[in-house]
Design an enzyme around this catalytic site. Structure first.
Site, PDB file in Angstrom:
ATOM      1  N   TYR A  51       0.803  -1.246  -0.068  1.00  0.00           N
ATOM      2  CA  TYR A  51       0.039  -0.030   0.077  1.00  0.00           C
ATOM      3  C   TYR A  51       0.822   1.394  -0.025  1.00  0.00           C
ATOM      4  O   TYR A  51       0.582   2.196  -0.903  1.00  0.00           O
ATOM      5  CB  TYR A  51      -0.979  -0.004   1.148  1.00  0.00           C
ATOM      6  CG  TYR A  51      -2.309  -0.655   0.680  1.00  0.00           C
ATOM      7  CD1 TYR A  51      -3.335  -0.129  -0.023  1.00  0.00           C
ATOM      8  CD2 TYR A  51      -2.421  -2.068   1.445  1.00  0.00           C
ATOM      9  CE1 TYR A  51      -4.423  -1.155  -0.216  1.00  0.00           C
ATOM     10  CE2 TYR A  51      -3.548  -2.806   1.231  1.00  0.00           C
ATOM     11  CZ  TYR A  51      -4.361  -2.283   0.243  1.00  0.00           C
ATOM     12  OH  TYR A  51      -5.632  -2.820  -0.058  1.00  0.00           O
ATOM     13  N   HIS A 167     -24.054  -6.721 -19.086  1.00  0.00           N
ATOM     14  CA  HIS A 167     -24.766  -5.514 -19.218  1.00  0.00           C
ATOM     15  C   HIS A 167     -24.212  -4.754 -20.396  1.00  0.00           C
ATOM     16  O   HIS A 167     -22.720  -4.646 -20.438  1.00  0.00           O
ATOM     17  CB  HIS A 167     -24.889  -4.557 -18.217  1.00  0.00           C
ATOM     18  CG  HIS A 167     -25.908  -3.423 -18.559  1.00  0.00           C
ATOM     19  ND1 HIS A 167     -25.305  -2.442 -19.027  1.00  0.00           N
ATOM     20  CD2 HIS A 167     -27.209  -3.286 -18.301  1.00  0.00           C
ATOM     21  CE1 HIS A 167     -26.381  -1.418 -19.077  1.00  0.00           C
ATOM     22  NE2 HIS A 167     -27.435  -2.080 -18.642  1.00  0.00           N
ATOM     23  N   ASP A 323     -28.042   3.204 -15.983  1.00  0.00           N
ATOM     24  CA  ASP A 323     -28.977   2.159 -16.632  1.00  0.00           C
ATOM     25  C   ASP A 323     -29.552   1.055 -16.036  1.00  0.00           C
ATOM     26  O   ASP A 323     -30.571   0.760 -16.144  1.00  0.00           O
ATOM     27  CB  ASP A 323     -28.456   1.736 -18.028  1.00  0.00           C
ATOM     28  CG  ASP A 323     -28.263   2.878 -19.018  1.00  0.00           C
ATOM     29  OD1 ASP A 323     -28.794   4.122 -18.817  1.00  0.00           O
ATOM     30  OD2 ASP A 323     -27.536   2.819 -20.202  1.00  0.00           O
TER      31      ASP A 323
END
Ligand code: FES
Length: 363
Positions: A51, A167, A323
């Site tokens: 990190y 999608h 959407d």
């Protein structure tokens, strides 16, 4: 918006790991509460270093907020298109973030929503492909918290967007990012580039239980390649294995080495199962797979490994989120049809109780 989350400070790393290692929906360990915390303590110094290299924190909270705000903005732009929803009032619609292993924790997001007087919650999984160890774990946690705090959530009606791996907006967004990165290879090499779609692996025991994740990831890959008109050779590979048990393979790093040694030196990595940058893209892919393996194999010469950008603030992607939200509201169902079944070999009673809880909201 539920997701796994990531530490915002180095001081959060051990707690973050501990929550992962003590999550029974991810792994089962003997004396898990103690052994998981012990494992987190052991691993924390190494993970902290990773990190530190990527800026001292995970960017997932930043990207989740940008995506949430963009999603709501685009949703409101098109809300007049919502059919059969004249009874719903969207004036106060907003996003909350609920992380499974880091702040803001899902449980605290629920408390905040209850305090804010929210009466309708759509749990939107930010994992496009459903896995019982990711989305399933978060949904089980939500169910358990609501069951233990019935008074707090009595006015809330829930539904779930549990998967959206096919999608068209998601597929288009991935394709855009791949095309833009492919264009960075020289014209004479572009056709040779091997596209490696890389997703987080999972233990084979989870696959054998009947988890749909590998199939839904494959479906995303297939649709993206179809959108790209099958422009290049490609493979689906798996990353981030931990521990001694057997995991779904082939592993991303092994495949990169194998390809280079067989003369395929132009490679494009595509993170296909996460929607924003995190340690697995910024450290594992960019440093361990691209920088370190290129260095390790430098005697093979002219190695060119790149990575497609994560979806982050890709506008096509953010519009897709809006959407998906709109389509979910119009369907007026508690979750997708696929959620009606548990894994064929599931032995965790919470998975069924969780489904019954969300289904009961619509009975
Ligand atoms: Fe998949 Fe329970 S482990 S439904």
């Amino acid at each position: 918006m539920i997701n796994m989350g990531g530490p915002k400070f180095l001081s959060e790393v051990e707690n973050y790991l501990s929550r992962i290692f003590t999550d029974k929906d991810i792994m089962k360990l003997p004396f898990q509460k103690y052994f998981g915390a012990f494992l987190a303590k052991i691993r924390a110094p190494k993970v902290k270093k990773h990190y530190q290299i990527i800026g001292g924190k995970s960017p997932i909270y930043k990207w989740s907020n940008i995506q949430g705000e963009g999603m709501i903005y685009n949703f409101l732009q098109n809300k007049d298109k919502l059919l059969n929803c004249k009874d719903l009032n969207f004036s106060d619609i907003k996003h909350y973030i609920g992380f499974r292993y880091a702040d803001p924790l899902t449980e605290n997001a629920i408390i905040d929503m209850a305090k804010d007087g929210i009466d309708r919650v759509i749990v939107f999984s930010q994992y496009p492909q459903y896995c019982c160890s990711t989305t399933g774990s978060s949904l089980n946690a939500i169910y358990k918290f609501c069951n233990a705090n019935k008074n707090l959530v009595e006015n809330i009606k829930w539904s779930v967007i549990d998967r959206w791996h096919s999608h068209p907006g998601l597929i288009k967004a991935f394709s855009e990012n791949i095309k833009s990165e492919l264009n960075k290879f020289s014209i004479d090499k572009r056709k040779e580039v091997v596209i490696l779609f890389s997703a987080h692996s999972l233990p084979l025991s989870v696959v054998k239980r009947g988890d749909l994740y590998p199939y839904e990831v494959s479906a995303t890959v297939n649709l993206v390649m179809n959108e790209l008109k099958w422009c290049n050779p490609y493979r689906l590979v798996w990353q981030s294995k931990v521990g001694p048990v057997e995991w779904l393979s082939p592993f991303t790093d092994d495949v990169i080495r194998s390809l280079v040694k067989r003369g395929h030196k132009n490679i494009l990595l595509v993170p296909i199962a996460f929607t924003s940058d995190h340690i697995e893209t910024l450290h594992e892919m960019d440093i361990e797979y691209i920088k370190d393996i290129s260095e390790e194999l430098k005697s093979y010469q002219n190695i060119n490994i790149k990575r497609a950008p994560s979806l982050n603030d890709n506008l096509t992607f953010i519009k897709a989120l809006a959407d998906i939200l709109q389509e979910h509201i119009m369907r007026r169902e508690p979750f997708s049809n696929q959620m009606r079944l548990t894994c064929p070999h599931c032995i965790n009673p919470v998975c069924l109780n969780m489904r019954n809880f969300f289904e009961s909201q619509y009975s």
